[in-house]
Design an enzyme around this catalytic site. Structure first.
Site, PDB file in Angstrom:
ATOM      1  N   THR A   1       0.816  -1.233   0.050  1.00  0.00           N
ATOM      2  CA  THR A   1       0.004   0.045   0.032  1.00  0.00           C
ATOM      3  C   THR A   1       0.864   1.412  -0.029  1.00  0.00           C
ATOM      4  O   THR A   1       1.845   1.324   0.691  1.00  0.00           O
ATOM      5  CB  THR A   1      -0.758  -0.008   1.250  1.00  0.00           C
ATOM      6  OG1 THR A   1      -1.588  -1.001   1.189  1.00  0.00           O
ATOM      7  CG2 THR A   1      -1.892   1.343   1.436  1.00  0.00           C
TER       8      THR A   1
ATOM      9  N   THR B   1       1.150  -0.149   5.976  1.00  0.00           N
ATOM     10  CA  THR B   1       1.214  -1.188   5.001  1.00  0.00           C
ATOM     11  C   THR B   1       1.454  -2.674   5.462  1.00  0.00           C
ATOM     12  O   THR B   1       2.264  -2.673   6.448  1.00  0.00           O
ATOM     13  CB  THR B   1       2.246  -0.680   3.913  1.00  0.00           C
ATOM     14  OG1 THR B   1       2.321  -1.465   2.946  1.00  0.00           O
ATOM     15  CG2 THR B   1       3.690  -0.541   4.594  1.00  0.00           C
TER      16      THR B   1
END
Length: 289
Positions: free
Chosen positions: A151, A202
């Site tokens: 991400t 992430t």
């Protein structure tokens, strides 16, 4: 003081552009949106936006979020297909009085109604990755998600003290259709409060969501911890808790910045990279060991 911090090397060009904007007193919302869009638009980053890796049905489903640290307004999209810049859709949703988190067909209808760019987000390169993965399996082997799930998450501070956070991802490669991870979930994938600071995550969303790790970092900063102390405590404590209760912990890497432009980062994996730029520091990529 101004600053912007982001997960992964792929954010460098975006935060460089944002840093130039912040230098000229641009707003934290405009700057972070510009930075995230730069990652979404670059087709060779295979975990975000155009060129993102598809789900098990060879469709690219995207998740994104935007949060305003002044108002605590949040906008999120999940499992949205065929739109170019989900972060911009999320930002518009953050300005709505209700209906701030839309998924799937509902998110796509909203984006279409508001004139966002339609685009087939599946590239030839991503198709090749998909077909290669299918070839690796046999009829007796279950398709398992690719271990990379990178991400792009950012936190931004402008020179007026306004803070924002935003995320964008195509999620797990070969995920089930409709799967949504932590990235668009407030408190898990991101959180920001201009009176304190912001954080973004992430990693394996299913595990990050179990601990609301981004919010925990803000809570610790509110108690007086530095961003680095808050990241260390939140990530390491939860990593140990998951291992104690479940025998293992998925990947978790968190970045944070407070409202003074000080930043911190902690990870439970090898080889996590992040990018940062502040009034006193040129855009730089670091590797965390």
């Amino acid at each position: 003081m101004y600053g912007i911090i982001a997960t992964w090397r792929m954010a460098l060009e975006g935060i460089s552009e944002a840093a130039d904007m912040l230098k000229k007193s641009a707003d934290a919302g405009d700057s972070i949106e510009t930075a995230i869009r730069a990652v979404e638009d670059f087709e060779f980053y295979k975990s975000v936006g155009y060129g993102g890796l598809p789900n098990e049905e060879m469709e690219v489903e995207l998740d994104a979020a935007f949060m305003d640290g002044d108002t605590l307004d949040v906008g999120c999209v999940g499992a949205i297909k065929d739109f170019a810049n989900p972060v911009s859709i999320a930002r518009m949703l953050s300005k709505e009085p209700v209906n701030n988190f839309l998924v799937g067909a509902g998110a796509e209808k909203y984006a279409h109604r508001h004139g966002f760019e339609r685009k087939n987000m599946l590239t030839e390169r991503a198709k090749t990755h998909y077909h290669n993965r299918v070839k690796e399996t046999t009829e007796n082997t279950e398709l398992k998600p690719y271990s990379g799930h990178d991400t792009v998450g950012m936190v931004c501070l402008d020179d007026k003290g306004h803070m924002t956070a935003a995320t964008s991802t195509s999620g797990l490669f070969m995920k089930h259709a409709g799967r949504v991870g932590d990235s668009p979930v407030s408190g898990s994938g991101f959180y920001v409060d201009s009176e304190v600071g912001g954080a973004s995550a992430t990693g394996l969303g299913e595990d990050v969501m179990k601990g609301c790790v981004s919010y925990e970092i803000i809570r610790l900063m509110k108690e007086g911890k530095t961003p680095q102390e808050a990241c260390d405590i939140a990530v390491n404590t939860f990593d140990k808790e998951l291992k104690k209760r479940r025998g293992k912990a998925g990947d978790m890497s968190l970045i944070a910045m407070n409202n003074k432009g000080e930043w911190g980062v902690t990870t439970n994996i090898e080889g996590f990279s992040f990018a940062v730029a502040t009034e006193n520091e040129e855009p730089t990529v670091y590797l965390v060991k």
